[in-house]
Design a protein around this motif. Sequence first.
Motif, PDB file in Angstrom:
ATOM      1  N   LEU A 180     -16.204  -8.845   2.561  1.00 56.51           N
ATOM      2  CA  LEU A 180     -16.180  -8.834   0.860  1.00 56.51           C
ATOM      3  C   LEU A 180     -15.876  -9.927  -0.236  1.00 56.51           C
ATOM      4  O   LEU A 180     -16.204  -9.882  -0.783  1.00 56.51           O
ATOM      5  N   TYR A 181     -15.437 -11.623   0.504  1.00 58.50           N
ATOM      6  CA  TYR A 181     -15.259 -12.645  -0.507  1.00 58.50           C
ATOM      7  C   TYR A 181     -17.072 -12.990  -0.838  1.00 58.50           C
ATOM      8  O   TYR A 181     -17.274 -13.835  -1.989  1.00 58.50           O
ATOM      9  N   GLU A 182     -17.926 -12.644   0.743  1.00 60.83           N
ATOM     10  CA  GLU A 182     -19.391 -12.797  -0.284  1.00 60.83           C
ATOM     11  C   GLU A 182     -20.010 -11.559  -1.272  1.00 60.83           C
ATOM     12  O   GLU A 182     -20.138 -12.682  -1.537  1.00 60.83           O
ATOM     13  N   VAL A 183     -19.481 -10.941  -1.590  1.00 59.07           N
ATOM     14  CA  VAL A 183     -19.931 -10.127  -2.062  1.00 59.07           C
ATOM     15  C   VAL A 183     -18.665 -10.140  -3.464  1.00 59.07           C
ATOM     16  O   VAL A 183     -18.679  -9.359  -5.172  1.00 59.07           O
ATOM     17  N   GLY A 184     -18.156 -11.219  -3.631  1.00 59.48           N
ATOM     18  CA  GLY A 184     -17.020 -11.411  -4.953  1.00 59.48           C
ATOM     19  C   GLY A 184     -15.938 -10.616  -4.875  1.00 59.48           C
ATOM     20  O   GLY A 184     -14.728 -10.737  -6.171  1.00 59.48           O
ATOM     21  N   ILE A 185     -15.502  -9.408  -4.294  1.00 59.30           N
ATOM     22  CA  ILE A 185     -13.800  -8.684  -4.465  1.00 59.30           C
ATOM     23  C   ILE A 185     -13.203  -9.956  -3.675  1.00 59.30           C
ATOM     24  O   ILE A 185     -12.892 -10.328  -2.593  1.00 59.30           O
ATOM     25  N   VAL A 186     -12.500  -9.877  -4.479  1.00 64.25           N
ATOM     26  CA  VAL A 186     -10.963 -11.290  -4.384  1.00 64.25           C
ATOM     27  C   VAL A 186      -9.438 -10.220  -4.260  1.00 64.25           C
ATOM     28  O   VAL A 186      -9.535  -9.825  -5.542  1.00 64.25           O
ATOM     29  N   PRO A 187      -8.817 -10.175  -3.503  1.00 62.48           N
ATOM     30  CA  PRO A 187      -7.606  -9.438  -4.420  1.00 62.48           C
ATOM     31  C   PRO A 187      -6.452 -10.683  -4.650  1.00 62.48           C
ATOM     32  O   PRO A 187      -6.621 -12.210  -4.213  1.00 62.48           O
ATOM     33  N   ALA A 188      -6.255  -9.561  -5.599  1.00 66.16           N
ATOM     34  CA  ALA A 188      -4.847 -10.211  -6.666  1.00 66.16           C
ATOM     35  C   ALA A 188      -3.945 -10.031  -6.710  1.00 66.16           C
ATOM     36  O   ALA A 188      -3.689 -10.806  -6.828  1.00 66.16           O
ATOM     37  N   SER A 189      -3.634  -8.718  -6.739  1.00 69.15           N
ATOM     38  CA  SER A 189      -2.548  -8.180  -5.939  1.00 69.15           C
ATOM     39  C   SER A 189      -2.314  -7.723  -5.131  1.00 69.15           C
ATOM     40  O   SER A 189      -3.358  -6.444  -4.913  1.00 69.15           O
ATOM     41  N   ALA A 190      -1.065  -7.572  -4.841  1.00 73.86           N
ATOM     42  CA  ALA A 190      -0.867  -5.956  -3.590  1.00 73.86           C
ATOM     43  C   ALA A 190       0.512  -5.032  -3.932  1.00 73.86           C
ATOM     44  O   ALA A 190       1.330  -5.899  -4.411  1.00 73.86           O
ATOM     45  N   VAL A 191       0.121  -3.873  -3.981  1.00 72.63           N
ATOM     46  CA  VAL A 191       2.445  -3.289  -3.665  1.00 72.63           C
ATOM     47  C   VAL A 191       2.237  -2.974  -2.056  1.00 72.63           C
ATOM     48  O   VAL A 191       1.355  -1.460  -1.624  1.00 72.63           O
ATOM     49  N   ASP A 192       3.352  -3.050  -1.401  1.00 66.60           N
ATOM     50  CA  ASP A 192       3.868  -2.339  -0.097  1.00 66.60           C
ATOM     51  C   ASP A 192       5.054  -1.557  -0.681  1.00 66.60           C
ATOM     52  O   ASP A 192       5.933  -1.920  -0.999  1.00 66.60           O
ATOM     53  N   THR A 193       4.893  -1.019   0.669  1.00 67.64           N
ATOM     54  CA  THR A 193       5.910   0.388   1.014  1.00 67.64           C
ATOM     55  C   THR A 193       6.118   0.370   2.831  1.00 67.64           C
ATOM     56  O   THR A 193       5.416  -0.287   3.433  1.00 67.64           O
ATOM     57  N   TYR A 194       7.375  -0.348   2.870  1.00 73.46           N
ATOM     58  CA  TYR A 194       7.834  -0.453   3.920  1.00 73.46           C
ATOM     59  C   TYR A 194       8.961   0.968   4.660  1.00 73.46           C
ATOM     60  O   TYR A 194       9.908   1.719   3.752  1.00 73.46           O
ATOM     61  N   GLU A 195       8.792   1.972   5.675  1.00 74.54           N
ATOM     62  CA  GLU A 195      10.090   2.436   5.855  1.00 74.54           C
ATOM     63  C   GLU A 195       9.651   2.946   7.308  1.00 74.54           C
ATOM     64  O   GLU A 195       8.655   2.401   8.808  1.00 74.54           O
TER      65      GLU A 195
END
Length: 261
Positions: A180-195
């Motif tokens: 994904l980095y190679e095609v310019g897709i970079v993670p900027a934020s994420a929402v996590d939940t745990y149960e």
Amino acid sequence: MNSNPILNADLTTDGNIPLYFQLVGIIKRYVSAGILAPGDMLPSESELCRGLGISRSTVRQAIGALEDEGLVIRKQGRGTFVAEPKMRRRNENVYSFTSEVSAMGLTPSSTLIEFDVIQPSPDIMKMFSLHSDDIPVYRFTRIRRVDGEPVMLETSFYPQYIYPNLTRELLETHSFYSLLYEVGIVPASAVDTYEAVKLSADEAALLGCKSGSAGFFHQRQTKTENGEVFEFTQTLIRGDKTRLEVVLHKNGVSFSRMLNK
């Protein structure tokens, strides 16, 4: 500069760990161990390329990741230096299993057990803001291992258009994030939940533990810098191999997840 310990590090091209992830993990371990002290200068880009046999883009990706975490600081015309502790910030942006485990000095590996291209359900369409179920979505399930021991059972969903030519073989030989980095897709934020959950007999068998063992059900929705959701994951995590830590401080809340051997 040839005496810099980074230039003596060994990188491997045999596994599925991207080279820049390996370099990030090596520098982090050297800083944690005191081999690199605050104020020490890192080798230049050209020295890292020559000494480690890697490309300039790989070096820049690694240094950029370290700079984003506040572990190093670039000084114009002088070089890149290990940051003072007070300048470092806790890493709250680790989205990749490979980078997360490598940064702990452990060895990540995965076994792909399912790979499909599906028509998205209404819930998945809503997750990705898709307006039609004619837009295909990748769904794949992997057993995630730390030092060879199964720790997570992870099912991931990605709209096919973000990387149209993904194959099972490519996924088995590469980190998907590196693709994904190679095609310019970079993670900027994420929402996590745990149960908190109990693992079923089938789930426990895949994770190498007893039926009914305690675990975590983890969901993550990851976005790019422009706010587009490109990833949704559902993961079962062994409770005996994971510790969650929440730290309250005057500037907010920080969270970390520790994976134990």
